[in-house]
Scaffold this active site. Structure first.
Site, PDB file in Angstrom:
ATOM      1  N   HIS A 176      84.526 -34.315  19.282  1.00 39.19           N
ATOM      2  CA  HIS A 176      85.210 -35.575  18.954  1.00 39.19           C
ATOM      3  C   HIS A 176      85.699 -35.523  17.506  1.00 39.19           C
ATOM      4  CE1 HIS A 176      85.958 -39.777  18.128  1.00 39.19           C
ATOM      5  NE2 HIS A 176      86.064 -39.941  19.434  1.00 39.19           N
ATOM      6  N   GLU A 220      85.678 -37.620  15.214  1.00 37.96           N
ATOM      7  CA  GLU A 220      84.744 -38.165  14.213  1.00 37.96           C
ATOM      8  C   GLU A 220      83.667 -37.147  13.870  1.00 37.96           C
ATOM      9  OE1 GLU A 220      83.977 -41.839  16.308  1.00 37.96           O
ATOM     10  OE2 GLU A 220      86.026 -42.465  15.832  1.00 37.96           O
ATOM     11  N   LYS A 231      80.128 -44.843  20.846  1.00 36.81           N
ATOM     12  CA  LYS A 231      79.935 -44.432  19.437  1.00 36.81           C
ATOM     13  C   LYS A 231      78.606 -44.977  18.909  1.00 36.81           C
ATOM     14  CE  LYS A 231      84.872 -44.002  19.043  1.00 36.81           C
ATOM     15  NZ  LYS A 231      86.059 -43.971  18.203  1.00 36.81           N
ATOM     16  N   GLY A 258      90.752 -45.834  16.910  1.00 41.63           N
ATOM     17  CA  GLY A 258      90.188 -46.977  16.200  1.00 41.63           C
ATOM     18  C   GLY A 258      91.181 -47.676  15.278  1.00 41.63           C
ATOM     19  N   SER A 306      92.770 -45.967  20.927  1.00 47.18           N
ATOM     20  CA  SER A 306      93.197 -47.365  21.016  1.00 47.18           C
ATOM     21  C   SER A 306      93.650 -47.783  22.413  1.00 47.18           C
ATOM     22  CB  SER A 306      94.293 -47.651  19.973  1.00 47.18           C
ATOM     23  OG  SER A 306      93.779 -47.463  18.662  1.00 47.18           O
ATOM     24  N   GLU A 366      93.109 -36.790  21.979  1.00 42.90           N
ATOM     25  CA  GLU A 366      92.914 -37.962  21.133  1.00 42.90           C
ATOM     26  C   GLU A 366      93.559 -37.734  19.771  1.00 42.90           C
ATOM     27  OE1 GLU A 366      89.347 -40.411  22.560  1.00 42.90           O
ATOM     28  OE2 GLU A 366      88.587 -38.956  21.141  1.00 42.90           O
ATOM     29  N   ASN A 412      83.213 -44.434  25.389  1.00 41.81           N
ATOM     30  CA  ASN A 412      82.482 -43.812  24.276  1.00 41.81           C
ATOM     31  C   ASN A 412      82.039 -44.939  23.346  1.00 41.81           C
ATOM     32  OD1 ASN A 412      81.639 -42.403  22.016  1.00 41.81           O
ATOM     33  ND2 ASN A 412      83.679 -41.629  21.466  1.00 41.81           N
TER      34      ASN A 412
HETATM   35  P1  PGA Z   1      89.174 -46.055  20.262  1.00 43.16           P
HETATM   36  O1  PGA Z   1      88.319 -44.691  20.260  1.00 43.16           O
HETATM   37  O2  PGA Z   1      89.457 -46.386  21.700  1.00 43.16           O
HETATM   38  O3  PGA Z   1      88.281 -47.068  19.608  1.00 43.16           O
HETATM   39  O4  PGA Z   1      90.416 -45.790  19.499  1.00 43.16           O
HETATM   40  C1  PGA Z   1      88.606 -43.669  21.171  1.00 43.16           C
HETATM   41  C2  PGA Z   1      87.673 -42.505  20.927  1.00 43.16           C
HETATM   42  O5  PGA Z   1      87.384 -42.212  19.763  1.00 43.16           O
HETATM   43  O6  PGA Z   1      87.210 -41.839  21.880  1.00 43.16           O
END
Ligand code: PGA
Length: 255
Positions: A94, A96, A11, A170, A210, A164, A9
């Site tokens: 997601h 976010e 983003k 992140g 992460s 998640e 992903n």
């Molecule tokens: P990250 O994001 O690996 O940067 O923690 C995972 C995600 O949001 O799908």
């Protein structure tokens, strides 16, 4: 038999040129990794270019979000119809989107239904926030997100669910493999109650938050965890290649 699944992903990162370079640097090697479904989810503006690059490869394409209407007066939105011409997958719900863009379970549900109408395979994201985790509400939150997100849908045999935990995204603070496997087991049970045990047994449920080449083995070596949704680490070709190839090797030994 559940085919392991690794998705990147990206983003809101990479211009079209940067996206093309990133794909170019890993295309050949990624294509050759067997026994794992590999999916890239670049930003909307790069979908067309990357779709062309992935033709004749084993790598699939996904979008990061979409609106639920096919067309209309929704300035700035992208519709399922538009992305279905380019992609097979779409990430929905997601965290976010939920927390930074106020997406509700109801909206996620509409998007899931729109994905099905447009023959897109949803990657449904669920996960609790830190305060919910600390208050022992993880299962309540996830059960609600699953039940509302999938409300009034027939069983979706190719659905992918990504667990998640919001506190792990992140932050560099991943969940432990055991922790993630336990919650993923709970998700599978919830899906078994909602649809059927047989269907739930065949669905891919992956971990995200992460994930890097240094910790992916901890997740993938759990029977219950079928793969990873990778954010930050998917922007580096050598990281993503390592994550996909470790998944291939470790899962083939578990079979
Ligand atoms: P990250 O994001 O690996 O940067 O923690 C995972 C995600 O949001 O799908």
């Amino acid at each position: 038999m559940r085919i392991p699944f690794v998705a990147g992903n990206w983003k809101m990162n990479t211009t079209v040129t940067e996206a093309e370079i990133l794909v170019y640097t890993m295309l050949e090697e990624l294509d050759q990794i067997v026994g794992v479904e590999k999916v890239l989810c670049p930003p909307f503006v790069s979908l067309v270019a990357i779709n062309i690059m992935l033709q004749n490869s084993s790598i699939r394409l996904g979008a990061q979000n979409m609106h639920f209407e096919a067309r209309g007066a929704y300035t700035g939105e992208i519709s399922p119809l538009m992305i279905s011409e380019q992609c097979e997958y779409v990430i929905l719900g997601h965290s976010e989107r939920r927390w930074a863009f106020a997406e509700t379970d109801e909206m996620v549900n509409k998007k899931i239904k729109a994905a099905l109408v447009n023959r897109l395979i949803p990657i449904l994201c669920v996960g609790e926030r830190l305060e919910e985790n600390e208050a022992g509400k993880t299962e309540d939150v996830i059960s609600r997100q699953i039940r509302s997100g999938l409300q009034d849908t027939e069983p979706i045999s190719d659905l992918v669910v990504a667990y998640e935990p919001v506190w792990a995204i992140g932050t560099g603070k991943a969940a432990s493999g055991r922790q993630a496997a336990a919650t993923i087991g709970f998700i599978r049970n919830t899906l078994a109650k909602l649809w059927s045990k047989d269907i739930a047994q065949d669905l891919r449920i992956i971990y995200g938050g992460s994930v890097t080449s240094a910790n992916v083995a901890e997740f993938i070596s759990q029977q219950e965890i079928d793969g990873a949704l990778v954010g930050g680490a998917s922007l580096k070709s050598e990281e993503f290649l390592s994550i996909a190839s470790q998944t291939s090797v470790i899962k083939s030994k578990l079979l």
